[in-house]
Design an enzyme around this catalytic site. Structure first.
Site, short mmCIF file in Angstrom:
data_model
loop_
_atom_site.label_atom_id
_atom_site.label_comp_id
_atom_site.label_asym_id
_atom_site.label_seq_id
_atom_site.Cartn_x
_atom_site.Cartn_y
_atom_site.Cartn_z
N LYS A 1 0.72 -1.28 0.11
CA LYS A 1 -0.03 0.01 -0.48
C LYS A 1 0.91 1.52 0.36
O LYS A 1 1.88 1.19 0.13
CB LYS A 1 -1.15 0.11 1.49
CG LYS A 1 -2.24 -0.81 1.13
CD LYS A 1 -2.98 -0.94 2.62
CE LYS A 1 -4.13 -2.18 1.99
NZ LYS A 1 -5.17 -1.80 3.58
N ASN B 1 -1.95 0.16 7.29
CA ASN B 1 -1.26 -1.17 7.09
C ASN B 1 -0.54 -2.14 6.81
O ASN B 1 -0.35 -3.69 6.46
CB ASN B 1 -2.70 -2.11 8.31
CG ASN B 1 -3.36 -2.21 7.09
OD1 ASN B 1 -2.95 -1.87 5.96
ND2 ASN B 1 -4.65 -2.67 6.77
N TYR C 1 -12.35 -0.88 -3.33
CA TYR C 1 -12.91 -1.38 -2.36
C TYR C 1 -14.47 -1.36 -2.58
O TYR C 1 -15.09 -1.73 -0.92
CB TYR C 1 -12.21 -0.17 -1.03
CG TYR C 1 -11.07 -1.14 -0.87
CD1 TYR C 1 -11.10 -2.57 0.01
CD2 TYR C 1 -10.28 -0.86 -0.53
CE1 TYR C 1 -9.69 -2.76 0.40
CE2 TYR C 1 -8.53 -0.63 0.19
CZ TYR C 1 -8.68 -2.12 0.96
OH TYR C 1 -7.41 -2.30 1.51
N HIS D 1 -2.04 -5.46 1.55
CA HIS D 1 -3.38 -6.03 1.45
C HIS D 1 -3.28 -7.45 0.29
O HIS D 1 -2.44 -7.82 -0.11
CB HIS D 1 -3.74 -4.57 0.28
CG HIS D 1 -5.18 -5.91 -0.10
ND1 HIS D 1 -6.42 -5.66 0.35
CD2 HIS D 1 -5.43 -7.00 -1.86
CE1 HIS D 1 -7.41 -6.58 -0.42
NE2 HIS D 1 -6.31 -7.09 -1.62
N GLU E 1 -9.55 -9.36 -8.31
CA GLU E 1 -8.60 -8.22 -7.48
C GLU E 1 -7.66 -8.70 -8.66
O GLU E 1 -6.53 -7.51 -9.37
CB GLU E 1 -8.37 -8.37 -6.17
CG GLU E 1 -9.69 -8.20 -5.37
CD GLU E 1 -8.66 -8.39 -3.43
OE1 GLU E 1 -10.08 -7.58 -2.96
OE2 GLU E 1 -7.85 -8.83 -3.83
P1 GDP Z 1 -8.13 -6.43 4.97
O1 GDP Z 1 -8.77 -7.65 4.48
O2 GDP Z 1 -7.55 -7.08 5.91
O3 GDP Z 1 -6.94 -5.53 4.23
O4 GDP Z 1 -9.32 -5.67 6.20
P2 GDP Z 1 -10.16 -5.19 5.55
O5 GDP Z 1 -11.14 -5.86 4.24
O6 GDP Z 1 -11.59 -5.58 6.55
O7 GDP Z 1 -10.70 -3.47 5.26
C1 GDP Z 1 -9.86 -2.90 4.45
C2 GDP Z 1 -8.72 -1.66 4.31
O8 GDP Z 1 -9.88 -0.79 5.39
C3 GDP Z 1 -7.95 -2.15 5.77
O9 GDP Z 1 -7.34 -3.04 5.43
C4 GDP Z 1 -7.93 -0.85 6.43
O10 GDP Z 1 -6.32 -0.42 5.35
C5 GDP Z 1 -8.40 -0.04 6.51
N1 GDP Z 1 -9.92 -0.29 6.93
C6 GDP Z 1 -10.30 -1.39 8.30
N2 GDP Z 1 -11.06 -1.75 9.11
C7 GDP Z 1 -10.90 -0.09 8.92
C8 GDP Z 1 -11.67 0.92 10.07
O11 GDP Z 1 -12.34 0.10 11.28
N3 GDP Z 1 -10.82 2.04 10.02
C9 GDP Z 1 -10.12 2.85 8.63
N4 GDP Z 1 -10.11 4.19 9.54
N5 GDP Z 1 -9.65 1.73 8.19
C10 GDP Z 1 -10.00 1.10 7.98
#
Ligand code: GDP
Length: 139
Positions: A10, A113, A50, A116, A127
């Site tokens: 990222k 983080n 997303y 991805h 994707e």
């Molecule tokens: P991943 O599959 O572990 O990347 O997680 P998700 O698909 O649930 O979320 C996609 C991305 O959105 C995450 O990697 C974070 O960068 C962001 N994200 C997820 N949850 C949160 C949240 O509660 N707050 C914020 N600001 N970003 C989030």
């Protein structure tokens, strides 16, 4: 079962010079890179990527972040690649991620983080196709 998964370093990972570190970790894990490029998503492209999160409170913020700078996108291949790469990344919330994972080591925020990875066969197919055409993925 041999699988392919979509990985992204990222914008925070690219700007903090963590591309090489992430790539060496996944290669050390035995995952093979079969496609790779650097891209910068527009806000609309980030929203498309997303779209599953549309309507969630963090949707605007995460799509701003993902379009804020270049990313390195990759296709990884290997036995059980989807779950193995998810395990290597660690939990979304880095404070809950296992020791030794990429997110535990390098993430600074639930959003920033570093990496991805696709979370299922269906999302991997979507994707990979979002960023790569058939000619760009090594057979
Ligand atoms: P991943 O599959 O572990 O990347 O997680 P998700 O698909 O649930 O979320 C996609 C991305 O959105 C995450 O990697 C974070 O960068 C962001 N994200 C997820 N949850 C949160 C949240 O509660 N707050 C914020 N600001 N970003 C989030």
């Amino acid at each position: 079962m041999k699988q392919r998964t979509l990985a992204i370093v990222k914008p925070d990972g690219v700007s903090r010079n963590l591309v090489g570190t992430v790539l060496s970790r996944l290669e050390a894990e035995g995952l093979r890179i079969v496609a790779m490029k650097m891209i910068r998503m527009t806000k609309d492209q980030a929203k498309g990527f997303y779209k599953i999160h549309e309507g969630k409170p963090f949707f605007e913020s995460v799509t701003d972040f993902m379009s804020s700078g270049p990313c390195v996108v990759l296709v990884l291949e290997g036995e059980d690649a989807i779950q193995r790469y998810r395990t290597l990344m660690g939990a979304t919330d880095y404070t809950k991620a296992e020791e030794g994972t990429i997110r535990r080591a390098f993430a600074t925020d639930i959003e920033k983080n570093v990496v991805h990875g696709s979370d299922s066969k269906e999302t991997a197919r979507f994707e990979i196709g979002y960023f790569f055409n058939a000619l760009e993925v090594m057979g």
